[in-house]
Design an enzyme around this catalytic site. Sequence first.
Site, PDB file in Angstrom:
ATOM      1  N   VAL A 142       0.715  -0.910   0.182  1.00 59.49           N
ATOM      2  CA  VAL A 142      -0.217  -0.330   0.161  1.00 59.49           C
ATOM      3  C   VAL A 142       1.231   1.219  -0.355  1.00 59.49           C
ATOM      4  CG1 VAL A 142      -2.040   1.132   1.356  1.00 59.49           C
ATOM      5  CG2 VAL A 142      -1.889  -1.669   1.441  1.00 59.49           C
ATOM      6  N   CYS A 143       0.237   2.138  -0.857  1.00 63.02           N
ATOM      7  CA  CYS A 143       1.456   3.735  -0.883  1.00 63.02           C
ATOM      8  C   CYS A 143       3.115   2.704  -0.430  1.00 63.02           C
ATOM      9  CB  CYS A 143       0.668   4.727   0.449  1.00 63.02           C
ATOM     10  SG  CYS A 143       1.023   6.024   0.683  1.00 63.02           S
ATOM     11  N   THR A 144       3.290   3.698  -0.074  1.00 57.92           N
ATOM     12  CA  THR A 144       5.043   3.733  -0.504  1.00 57.92           C
ATOM     13  C   THR A 144       5.697   2.308  -0.614  1.00 57.92           C
ATOM     14  OG1 THR A 144       5.520   4.686   2.123  1.00 57.92           O
ATOM     15  CG2 THR A 144       5.525   6.066   0.301  1.00 57.92           C
TER      16      THR A 144
END
Length: 265
Positions: A153-155
């Site tokens: 998720v995300c970075t």
Amino acid sequence: MSAVQTGAGESRRRVLRGAVAGSLGVAGLGAASGHPAAAADRRAPGGDGEGKLSVAVLLYDGFTALDAVGPYEVLCRVPGVRVTMVAREAGPVRTDTGELTLMAERAMSEVERADVLLVPGGGNRGTVAMMEDAGVHRWIRRIHRRSTWTTSVCTGSLILGAAGLLRGLPATTYWASRPYLKEVGAVYTPGRFVETGKIVTAAGVSAGIDMGLHLASRLSDEKVAQAMQLAVEYDPDPPYDTGSPEKADAETEALALKLLADSAR
């Protein structure tokens, strides 16, 4: 706990039990979906020892809370699934703001296999540290070799990339970090989540809930995933339409990044 608090809690449990009984009868969610038998066919060895599909969520100092908790909230109630928080050492792990702590139930050294690996993103401090941590990379690669799904998720996708898992593959990440995907060998691809083989990467923060619902359908079936969307009442209708850089102006983008930077610890 006071008598008032106890009574309120018991009342709430009665309401929830009544709602479940009224909508599902005596069969219950697992029987209604037919999931337990289907899950038995897909169970891989090396899970949590309880005959359940295992989801390992990697926590690290500076991770973003919703990146981990969003998918957790969707997956933890899927029949036949066990979600475990994992970190370098078992115990409390701070989020990127330093104001919230989650407990890692198990140390990385104790987890040799998981059906699903989930790597959340974090603030700059946490993400960079994980991108430079060769020990974490070895653990991620070891889990990935036998996982059914490896996700981020995300970075968190930058961490997967730093571990060497995204070379030449389509992937997504947090909107402000898109240029860095190229540096870890990935090909930026727009979407709330991007599935390539057994790797699924989600965009920023709240996109982990979308990915969690997708995983719920893969680990169980669409009926269970749809029921979980209703269970967590995930029906976004935000008061503003600035949820992606394509919809926000430059001033809003700059303020968003400043707010993140100012809250980092």
